[in-house]
Design a protein around this motif. Structure first.
Motif, PDB file in Angstrom:
ATOM      1  N   SER A   1       6.721 -31.694  32.440  1.00  0.00           N
ATOM      2  CA  SER A   1       5.841 -31.078  33.425  1.00  0.00           C
ATOM      3  C   SER A   1       4.388 -31.024  32.959  1.00  0.00           C
ATOM      4  O   SER A   1       4.075 -31.165  31.776  1.00  0.00           O
ATOM      5  CB  SER A   1       6.330 -29.664  33.730  1.00  0.00           C
ATOM      6  OG  SER A   1       6.092 -28.828  32.618  1.00  0.00           O
ATOM      7  N   ASP A   2       3.531 -30.797  33.924  1.00  0.00           N
ATOM      8  CA  ASP A   2       2.114 -30.615  33.642  1.00  0.00           C
ATOM      9  C   ASP A   2       1.928 -29.423  32.701  1.00  0.00           C
ATOM     10  O   ASP A   2       1.130 -29.473  31.765  1.00  0.00           O
ATOM     11  CB  ASP A   2       1.373 -30.406  34.963  1.00  0.00           C
ATOM     12  CG  ASP A   2      -0.133 -30.383  34.810  1.00  0.00           C
ATOM     13  OD1 ASP A   2      -0.657 -31.147  33.976  1.00  0.00           O
ATOM     14  OD2 ASP A   2      -0.781 -29.612  35.535  1.00  0.00           O
ATOM     15  N   HIS A   3       2.683 -28.358  32.929  1.00  0.00           N
ATOM     16  CA  HIS A   3       2.612 -27.182  32.063  1.00  0.00           C
ATOM     17  C   HIS A   3       2.971 -27.557  30.620  1.00  0.00           C
ATOM     18  O   HIS A   3       2.296 -27.139  29.675  1.00  0.00           O
ATOM     19  CB  HIS A   3       3.562 -26.103  32.586  1.00  0.00           C
ATOM     20  CG  HIS A   3       3.666 -24.910  31.710  1.00  0.00           C
ATOM     21  ND1 HIS A   3       2.688 -23.935  31.664  1.00  0.00           N
ATOM     22  CD2 HIS A   3       4.618 -24.528  30.816  1.00  0.00           C
ATOM     23  CE1 HIS A   3       3.053 -22.998  30.786  1.00  0.00           C
ATOM     24  NE2 HIS A   3       4.209 -23.342  30.264  1.00  0.00           N
ATOM     25  N   ALA A   4       4.016 -28.372  30.459  1.00  0.00           N
ATOM     26  CA  ALA A   4       4.457 -28.771  29.115  1.00  0.00           C
ATOM     27  C   ALA A   4       3.399 -29.611  28.408  1.00  0.00           C
ATOM     28  O   ALA A   4       3.085 -29.368  27.240  1.00  0.00           O
ATOM     29  CB  ALA A   4       5.770 -29.544  29.193  1.00  0.00           C
TER      30      ALA A   4
ATOM     31  N   ASP B   1      -2.844 -32.829  23.050  1.00  0.00           N
ATOM     32  CA  ASP B   1      -2.920 -34.286  23.081  1.00  0.00           C
ATOM     33  C   ASP B   1      -1.640 -34.928  22.553  1.00  0.00           C
ATOM     34  O   ASP B   1      -1.296 -34.771  21.377  1.00  0.00           O
ATOM     35  CB  ASP B   1      -4.107 -34.770  22.245  1.00  0.00           C
ATOM     36  CG  ASP B   1      -5.442 -34.362  22.847  1.00  0.00           C
ATOM     37  OD1 ASP B   1      -5.491 -34.072  24.059  1.00  0.00           O
ATOM     38  OD2 ASP B   1      -6.440 -34.307  22.093  1.00  0.00           O
ATOM     39  N   VAL B   2      -0.955 -35.667  23.426  1.00  0.00           N
ATOM     40  CA  VAL B   2       0.271 -36.368  23.035  1.00  0.00           C
ATOM     41  C   VAL B   2      -0.125 -37.615  22.243  1.00  0.00           C
ATOM     42  O   VAL B   2      -0.970 -38.396  22.679  1.00  0.00           O
ATOM     43  CB  VAL B   2       1.116 -36.729  24.270  1.00  0.00           C
ATOM     44  CG1 VAL B   2       2.303 -37.602  23.887  1.00  0.00           C
ATOM     45  CG2 VAL B   2       1.597 -35.448  24.968  1.00  0.00           C
ATOM     46  N   VAL B   3       0.499 -37.779  21.064  1.00  0.00           N
ATOM     47  CA  VAL B   3       0.164 -38.905  20.186  1.00  0.00           C
ATOM     48  C   VAL B   3       1.329 -39.878  19.979  1.00  0.00           C
ATOM     49  O   VAL B   3       1.134 -40.989  19.504  1.00  0.00           O
ATOM     50  CB  VAL B   3      -0.344 -38.413  18.810  1.00  0.00           C
ATOM     51  CG1 VAL B   3      -1.662 -37.658  18.971  1.00  0.00           C
ATOM     52  CG2 VAL B   3       0.679 -37.543  18.105  1.00  0.00           C
ATOM     53  N   PHE B   4       2.550 -39.468  20.366  1.00  0.00           N
ATOM     54  CA  PHE B   4       3.714 -40.330  20.162  1.00  0.00           C
ATOM     55  C   PHE B   4       4.852 -39.859  21.051  1.00  0.00           C
ATOM     56  O   PHE B   4       5.045 -38.656  21.232  1.00  0.00           O
ATOM     57  CB  PHE B   4       4.165 -40.297  18.694  1.00  0.00           C
ATOM     58  CG  PHE B   4       5.385 -41.127  18.409  1.00  0.00           C
ATOM     59  CD1 PHE B   4       5.301 -42.517  18.339  1.00  0.00           C
ATOM     60  CD2 PHE B   4       6.615 -40.533  18.219  1.00  0.00           C
ATOM     61  CE1 PHE B   4       6.428 -43.277  18.081  1.00  0.00           C
ATOM     62  CE2 PHE B   4       7.747 -41.292  17.952  1.00  0.00           C
ATOM     63  CZ  PHE B   4       7.648 -42.671  17.881  1.00  0.00           C
ATOM     64  N   VAL B   5       5.586 -40.816  21.609  1.00  0.00           N
ATOM     65  CA  VAL B   5       6.760 -40.497  22.413  1.00  0.00           C
ATOM     66  C   VAL B   5       7.909 -41.380  21.938  1.00  0.00           C
ATOM     67  O   VAL B   5       7.770 -42.599  21.846  1.00  0.00           O
ATOM     68  CB  VAL B   5       6.503 -40.733  23.918  1.00  0.00           C
ATOM     69  CG1 VAL B   5       7.745 -40.432  24.733  1.00  0.00           C
ATOM     70  CG2 VAL B   5       5.331 -39.892  24.409  1.00  0.00           C
TER      71      VAL B   5
ATOM     72  N   SER C   1       2.749 -34.179  19.682  1.00  0.00           N
ATOM     73  CA  SER C   1       1.343 -33.974  19.986  1.00  0.00           C
ATOM     74  C   SER C   1       0.618 -33.599  18.706  1.00  0.00           C
ATOM     75  O   SER C   1       1.232 -33.491  17.641  1.00  0.00           O
ATOM     76  CB  SER C   1       1.184 -32.849  21.016  1.00  0.00           C
ATOM     77  OG  SER C   1       1.465 -31.596  20.412  1.00  0.00           O
ATOM     78  N   VAL C   2      -0.673 -33.361  18.832  1.00  0.00           N
ATOM     79  CA  VAL C   2      -1.438 -32.939  17.668  1.00  0.00           C
ATOM     80  C   VAL C   2      -0.984 -31.555  17.198  1.00  0.00           C
ATOM     81  O   VAL C   2      -1.197 -31.198  16.045  1.00  0.00           O
ATOM     82  CB  VAL C   2      -2.953 -32.940  17.959  1.00  0.00           C
ATOM     83  CG1 VAL C   2      -3.456 -34.358  18.149  1.00  0.00           C
ATOM     84  CG2 VAL C   2      -3.297 -32.092  19.156  1.00  0.00           C
ATOM     85  N   LYS C   3      -0.336 -30.801  18.069  1.00  0.00           N
ATOM     86  CA  LYS C   3       0.114 -29.448  17.733  1.00  0.00           C
ATOM     87  C   LYS C   3       1.559 -29.375  17.237  1.00  0.00           C
ATOM     88  O   LYS C   3       1.866 -28.587  16.362  1.00  0.00           O
ATOM     89  CB  LYS C   3       0.030 -28.531  18.969  1.00  0.00           C
ATOM     90  CG  LYS C   3      -1.352 -28.217  19.454  1.00  0.00           C
ATOM     91  CD  LYS C   3      -1.230 -27.229  20.607  1.00  0.00           C
ATOM     92  CE  LYS C   3      -2.546 -26.980  21.304  1.00  0.00           C
ATOM     93  NZ  LYS C   3      -2.359 -26.110  22.469  1.00  0.00           N
TER      94      LYS C   3
ATOM     95  N   PRO D   1       0.324 -43.145  24.604  1.00  0.00           N
ATOM     96  CA  PRO D   1       1.046 -41.889  24.807  1.00  0.00           C
ATOM     97  C   PRO D   1       0.226 -40.826  25.536  1.00  0.00           C
ATOM     98  O   PRO D   1       0.788 -39.933  26.169  1.00  0.00           O
ATOM     99  CB  PRO D   1       1.407 -41.439  23.386  1.00  0.00           C
ATOM    100  CG  PRO D   1       0.446 -42.158  22.495  1.00  0.00           C
ATOM    101  CD  PRO D   1       0.136 -43.454  23.184  1.00  0.00           C
ATOM    102  N   GLU D   2      -1.096 -40.964  25.491  1.00  0.00           N
ATOM    103  CA  GLU D   2      -1.963 -39.994  26.172  1.00  0.00           C
ATOM    104  C   GLU D   2      -1.770 -40.016  27.690  1.00  0.00           C
ATOM    105  O   GLU D   2      -2.194 -39.098  28.394  1.00  0.00           O
ATOM    106  CB  GLU D   2      -3.428 -40.245  25.816  1.00  0.00           C
ATOM    107  CG  GLU D   2      -4.026 -41.525  26.335  1.00  0.00           C
ATOM    108  CD  GLU D   2      -3.744 -42.788  25.505  1.00  0.00           C
ATOM    109  OE1 GLU D   2      -4.261 -43.850  25.875  1.00  0.00           O
ATOM    110  OE2 GLU D   2      -3.015 -42.712  24.490  1.00  0.00           O
ATOM    111  N   THR D   3      -1.104 -41.053  28.208  1.00  0.00           N
ATOM    112  CA  THR D   3      -0.802 -41.117  29.644  1.00  0.00           C
ATOM    113  C   THR D   3       0.015 -39.900  30.083  1.00  0.00           C
ATOM    114  O   THR D   3      -0.103 -39.452  31.220  1.00  0.00           O
ATOM    115  CB  THR D   3      -0.037 -42.419  29.977  1.00  0.00           C
ATOM    116  OG1 THR D   3      -0.807 -43.521  29.498  1.00  0.00           O
ATOM    117  CG2 THR D   3       0.198 -42.578  31.460  1.00  0.00           C
ATOM    118  N   VAL D   4       0.813 -39.356  29.178  1.00  0.00           N
ATOM    119  CA  VAL D   4       1.585 -38.151  29.496  1.00  0.00           C
ATOM    120  C   VAL D   4       0.644 -36.999  29.848  1.00  0.00           C
ATOM    121  O   VAL D   4       0.908 -36.237  30.781  1.00  0.00           O
ATOM    122  CB  VAL D   4       2.504 -37.757  28.313  1.00  0.00           C
ATOM    123  CG1 VAL D   4       3.205 -36.434  28.572  1.00  0.00           C
ATOM    124  CG2 VAL D   4       3.516 -38.863  28.041  1.00  0.00           C
TER     125      VAL D   4
END
Length: 130
Positions: A30-33, A39-43, A63-65, A89-92
């Motif tokens: 989700s957008d909330h997630a 920032d998503v860095v890997f999926v 993500s970075v977190k 991965p940033e497309t997420v």
């Protein structure tokens, strides 16, 4: 407030599921997630041809977190993965419901989604997380 689409089903763990016209199910977060993750860095996605089970881990989003498991909202065979996420991965973050989908499943039984939350139920979960 994050975008929550009415036509989707949601898990309390922040995955969404969309039943497509051909009966397959597209899954993402989700957008909330994505907003909570940063920032998503890997999926890491399941392999095409593999089986996923409702409520079981099917992949990982990093993500970075933090790194978070991705759970499948439905059981079935993985028929497609979003290969674009490998290089972007940033497309997420940019498009969690459209271009940032994770994988598609040919479900064993779409009734498994009856247990999933509707938009209003998911909104309550997201708001109560703070």
């Amino acid at each position: 407030m994050s975008e929550i689409r009415n036509e989707l089903k949601y898990l309390p763990s922040h995955e969404w599921a969309r039943v497509e016209g051909d009966g397959t199910v597209t899954i993402g977060i989700s957008d909330h997630a994505q907003d909570s993750l940063g920032d998503v860095v890997f999926v890491e996605l399941p392999e095409v041809g593999s089986s996923v089970s409702k409520g079981e881990e099917a992949g990982v989003v990093e993500s970075v977190k933090a790194a978070s498991d991705i759970y499948s909202p439905i059981s079935g065979e993985v028929i497609a993965i979003n290969e674009a996420l490998e290089d972007s991965p940033e497309t997420v973050n940019e498009s969690p419901y459209d271009d940032g989908w994770f994988f598609k499943v040919k479900p064993e039984d779409t009734n498994e989604l009856n247990d999933a939350l509707d938009a209003e139920g998911y909104r309550n979960v997201a708001e109560n997380e703070g």
